[in-house]
Structures are given as structure tokens and as C-alpha cells.
Write a protein that holds these residues in place. Structure first.
Motif, PDB file in Angstrom:
ATOM      1  N   TYR A   1       1.047  -1.149   0.133  1.00 16.76           N
ATOM      2  CA  TYR A   1      -0.038  -0.095  -0.115  1.00 16.76           C
ATOM      3  C   TYR A   1       0.670   1.184  -0.064  1.00 16.76           C
ATOM      4  N   TYR A   2       1.874   1.102   0.623  1.00 15.71           N
ATOM      5  CA  TYR A   2       3.000   2.335   0.171  1.00 15.71           C
ATOM      6  C   TYR A   2       3.321   2.635  -0.974  1.00 15.71           C
ATOM      7  N   THR A   3       3.547   1.515  -1.886  1.00 22.30           N
ATOM      8  CA  THR A   3       4.031   1.318  -3.115  1.00 22.30           C
ATOM      9  C   THR A   3       2.528   2.166  -4.133  1.00 22.30           C
ATOM     10  N   GLN A   4       1.631   1.753  -3.651  1.00 23.22           N
ATOM     11  CA  GLN A   4       0.275   2.352  -4.327  1.00 23.22           C
ATOM     12  C   GLN A   4       0.092   3.905  -4.012  1.00 23.22           C
ATOM     13  N   ALA A   5       0.340   3.970  -2.618  1.00 23.23           N
ATOM     14  CA  ALA A   5       0.335   5.583  -2.286  1.00 23.23           C
ATOM     15  C   ALA A   5       1.328   6.491  -3.043  1.00 23.23           C
ATOM     16  N   GLU A   6       2.451   5.926  -3.134  1.00 29.07           N
ATOM     17  CA  GLU A   6       3.592   6.804  -3.705  1.00 29.07           C
ATOM     18  C   GLU A   6       3.144   6.967  -5.433  1.00 29.07           C
ATOM     19  N   GLN A   7       2.720   5.994  -5.943  1.00 30.22           N
ATOM     20  CA  GLN A   7       2.148   6.111  -7.153  1.00 30.22           C
ATOM     21  C   GLN A   7       0.909   7.051  -7.306  1.00 30.22           C
TER      22      GLN A   7
END
Length: 521
Positions: free
Chosen positions: A123-129
Motif C-alpha cells: 500500500y505504500y507503493t500504491q500511495a507513492e504512485q
């Protein structure tokens, strides 16, 4: 009174938590109502005025809160579509992997989280995107493992900042590019709204070049057929069914009229302080101490970081247009003769002349004999701003209280020895860096603690956990006591870590959003 249409989900608040969740749920086709107490922040030339933003606090709410001594103060809160992200500094960092474990501090224990970094990583990855984060992995010595690189390259250091980076490396430190949420393309500036200006940190963005919850989330869904956004709709109370097990009505003030809304799911995302206040104000016979407060934990454990602003002032001219690009985590977990966490150091935005009367410590003005006009600009042009933040520990006596119509913050800072240690250590580092530049005959490092009214990093007032006796929310951020009520903002944090909380709020909102998508089916 007016009773309005029934919705599949009602989301209260449009900041990092609520705005992100609304965006994530919009594609489900479910009927969603978004209630926001503020209006759209106006795009006006005052967006870039340090006089208006810092001295006159043009965009802060005029409301009054109260401290433990009943003294009123004006909080640095921003009630707009997009919430506090409209004026945030766009620093979007992940918690360190160890932040999710129990950590011993000089002043006590930072508790273990019921979920771990591995649960948040995707979810960190999705948030950064979603929030256009620019950064570079592999440099920060405390960063956790990443499954994917940052979606955008790091924002480059301007010449004066690069000089400081070089000096910090020579001093044995590991400066890294601060992860930033900006709509920026440094190769082709026509492809991004960000113009890389000197009024970003703490300012609204006139060009909509900052990745905030309105620009990156609400704007993309507000005209969808299944989305209803009501601004200037202040939610005042949540009503429950006779059993007390579900929210039956959401009460709001709109244009001076009381209106009621009903929904299968109700999500509170007002920010950690106002979410707790809303639950406390919603007490009834089934919930006499406040809604979802059988644990007596609603409003407790308020955290907001121990923050300090420091100015590096010397004869070296700083011509940087955008200086907020450096972060240092070398002291995050302490050092050899102080084996306790100390915190994170990062740049502030540019220190501008009209910010000095509001921001600079009281002793600096008489020392330099400042007067309005050219001398203020001269001082500003020779400064670099630094922001130091240390973890404050959860304390049940640090709390949000509601008494009649007043909101109280009972808050006493803790972990101050670690904060003081970080400040002194950072001054030592800056002196070493400045001495290495032989053209600098003198330097000053005035600093000031950030006061109570600064609540940009608020978290911890409705912590999540598995035990209803010691937590307010379950692991999906649903209240233990009320089946259809969720809280999705910084309230759920068991500890504050020492990095900015916004990216974790966004990531958690996406995580809870996946759960709600399943429930809404």
C-alpha cells in the motif's frame, strides 16, 4: 430539518485519509456521499504571499481551541477540500521497518503495532504512485526494503543544497533526497503543473502542482455519477440505532440548516483531533462516554511529534529557489553514546523575508537589529531552514477532550532529552560543515520549538488493535463497538515514529479501502 438520500457509504472529511478513500471506492459504482466542512481553497495571488500565509494565517481556521489551563489558542488547522494536505510540505516518507516493533526510548517505550511493515508495503507503493512521489531508494540508511522503485526520480538539489550535501557526506553522514509528492517533470516542465517555486512548504499551491488530496483524488471523482460531494457541510453528531450497534444517521450543518444523512457504512476522516472530538460529542445512552468509547481510549494518546525549526544563518548566499530536498536519518536510532532514537532531520521550505517576523526566534531579531525592508530580505537570502522531529511517545493523559462546545488539547511534550540531543548534535554537524567552507567567517543556528497549536502531524487518538478493552478500532479500522463505523486518518497510529505521517495515512486508507470494497459487495 431535512432527511436526505440513503448512501452505500458516507465519508466525512477529504484529507489524506478521506480523500484517498473516496478515490479508492469511487470505481466500485457504489453510491458515496462525501461531507467536507470546508470549501474549495481559492486560487488567488495570496496563495504565494508569505505575509498572508505566515503572518496573517490567511488559510487557517479562525476557531479557538483550549489548552489544559483553559487558555484559548488558534490551531494551525486547514478546513478545505483536501484538508491539511492543501498546505502540507509534501514530504511523503515510509515508516521504518523497526518503527512497527516495540522500541525503547530514553523516556519510555514506543509500542509494537499489531500489523507490520510487510502488511503496509504494497500500500505504500500504491500511495507513492497515487501521490506522484519523487525519490531514490538505496541511500537512506534506515529505509526498509522496497518491492518497486519510486515512481518518479528524486527532485534535484540546487547548487547551494548540493554544497551542503557534499559537506554532510564529508562529515560522514548519509544525506538522501527527501521523498516529495509533486506534479513535477524536471526534464520536460510542460508535463507537470509544479513550477519548482519558493512558496511550497506551508503554502497553498496556485498552480496545483502539489500532490494533495484534492488535486490527486477528489478532482478525479467529484463529477462521477455515483459520487456526491457536499462542501461547507460540518458534521456535528453521529446518531445510533436503539441498540447502539450501528450509526443510523449523520447530522450536519449546511447553510445554517440541520440535515441528516443515512448510509450503510460511515467513515470518519476528520483528522485525529477532530475525529476524536466528533465521537466524543456523539455520546448517547448506549455510549455515555462518547461513541465507540467503551475502552475509554477515544481522544487519548494524542501525538504530534516533538518538532523544532532551526535556521542556519551565515554569510554564504543561498540562491536556491526550491530548497526542501535534503533529509538525514543518521541519528534516527541514536548513536554510540546515546543508544536511543533521536529523530529525523530535513529541510524546511525556503525562509522568506515576510516569514521571519512569524517564524524566527525572538532572540534573533534584536541580535541582528532587524527592521522591515531590505534587511529582512538580506537575512533571508543567507539562511537555510532545517526541520528536526523526534518521536513523542503515546501517553493516555495527552488527550483530546470536549467540554460543552469547547475542544481541549491536554498535551505535555515528552521524550525531550532525545529532541534536545538531536538539536545539539545537528548544530555540531552544521558547524563542521560551515568550517569546511573557509569563506564563511561566522554562522548562527537559532532554533525554536514548535508550539501546541501546530498539529500538522496529529495522530493516535483512536488507536487500532485486537483487544476492544485497550483499543478503539479493529485491524480494519472499524470501531469495536459500532459495526458500520470506521475511522480512517491518523487516529489509528499506536506510535508516531519520527517521520511525517501522511504517506502512512494514505497507505492505510488504501488498505482499509480494499476491505470496504469487499464489504460493499
Amino acid at each position: 430539518m431535512t432527511m436526505n438520500t440513503h448512501y452505500d457509504a458516507i465519508i466525512i472529511g477529504t484529507g489524506a485519509g478521506g480523500g484517498t478513500l473516496a478515490y479508492h471506492l469511487a470505481s466500485s459504482g457504489k453510491k458515496i456521499l462525501i461531507l467536507e466542512r470546508g470549501k474549495f481553497l481559492p486560487r488567488e495571488k495570496e496563495n504565494w504571499s508569505a505575509l498572508e500565509v505566515y503572518q496573517k494565517e490567511r488559510y487557517h481556521t479562525p476557531e479557538q481551541w483550549y489548552d489544559v489551563n483553559h487558555k484559548p489558542f488558534r490551531p494551525a488547522m486547514n478546513y478545505w477540500v483536501g484538508g491539511n494536505t492543501k498546505v502540507y510540505g509534501a514530504a511523503l516518507l515510509r515508516l521504518r521497518e523497526r518503527d512497527f516493533e516495540q522500541v525503547e526510548h530514553k523516556d519510555g517505550i514506543s509500542p509494537e503495532w499489531p500489523l507490520k511493515y510487510r502488511d503496509f508495503e504494497p500500500y505504500y507503493t500504491q500511495a507513492e504512485q497515487l501521490y506522484d512521489v519523487h525519490g531514490q531508494g538505496g541511500i537512506d540508511p534506515t529505509e526498509a526494503a522496497r518491492n518497486l522503485p519510486y515512481p518518479h526520480p528524486p527532485v534535484h538539489h540546487e547548487p547551494r543544497m548540493q554544497e551542503l550535501v557534499n559537506g554532510l557526506r564529508q562529515a560522514g553522514l548519509h544525506p538522501f533526497n527527501l521523498p516529495l509528492g509533486l506534479k513535477l517533470n524536471e526534464v520536460d516542465k510542460s508535463l507537470g503543473n509544479c513550477i519548482h517555486c519558493n512558496t511550497c512548504d506551508g503554502f497553498p499551491c496556485l498552480t496545483q502542482g502539489k500532490a494533495d488530496a484534492e488535486v490527486n483524488c477528489i478532482q478525479h471523482i467529484r463529477h462521477d455519477a455515483n459520487i456526491t460531494l457536499l462542501s461547507e457541510a460540518k458534521v456535528t453528531r453521529l446518531h445510533t440505532s436503539p441498540s447502539g450497534r450501528e450509526v443510523s444517521r449523520v447530522e450536519a450543518e449546511i447553510d445554517g440548516e440541520t440535515q441528516f444523512f443515512t448510509g450503510n457504512i460511515v467513515v470518519v476522516a476528520c483528522g485525529a483531533i477532530n475525529s476524536a472530538a466528533l465521537l466524543l460529542r456523539s455520546h448517547n445512552d448506549q455510549h455515555p462516554n462518547g461513541l465507540a468509547n467503551s475502552s475509554d481510549q477515544v481522544g487519548r494518546n494524542l501525538m504530534k511529534h516533538i518538532c523544532m525549526a532551526m535556521v542556519q544563518l551565515n554569510t554564504k548566499l543561498n540562491l536556491s529557489v526550491y530548497q526542501k530536498t535534503i533529509a538525514i536519518s543518521d541519528f534516527y536510532w541514536g548513536e554510540s553514546d546515546f543508544p536511543y532514537p533521536m529523530g529525523l532531520v530535513q529541510n524546511t521550505g525556503n525562509v522568506l523575508a515576510d516569514m521571519l517576523p512569524a517564524e524566527v526566534p525572538a532572540l534573533l531579531a534584536p541580535l541582528l537589529r532587524l527592521r522591515p525592508g531590505a534587511e529582512l530580505k538580506t537575512v533571508a537570502d543567507h539562511t537555510v531552514g532545517w526541520w528536526l522531529q523526534t518521536e513523542d511517545l503515546p501517553d493516555p493523559e495527552n488527550r483530546v477532550r470536549v467540554q460543552e462546545d469547547r475542544l481541549y488539547l491536554n498535551y505535555k511534550p515528552n521524550n525531550l532529552e532525545a529532541s534536545d540531543r538531536l538539536a545539539k548534535r545537528w548544530v555540531t554537524v552544521l558547524k563542521q560543515v560551515d568550517r569546511a567552507e573557509h569563506c564563511i567567517p561566522f554562522s548562527l543556528y537559532p532554533r525554536n520549538m514548535i508550539p501546541l497549536q501546530s498539529v500538522g502531524h496529529q495522530c493516535g487518538t483512536c488507536l487500532f488493535g485486537e483487544d476492544p478493552k485497550t483499543s478503539v478500532l479493529d485491524l480494519n479500522c472499524r470501531t469495536h463497538d459500532v459495526d458500520n463505523l470506521y475511522v480512517v486518518d491518523g487516529s489509528f497510529f499506536p506510535s508516531s515514529s519520527a517521520v511525517n505521517p501522511t504517506l502512512t495515512i494514505i497507505a492505510n486508507s488504501l488498505r482499509v479501502g480494499d476491505h470496504l470494497l469487499e464489504r460493499l459487495k
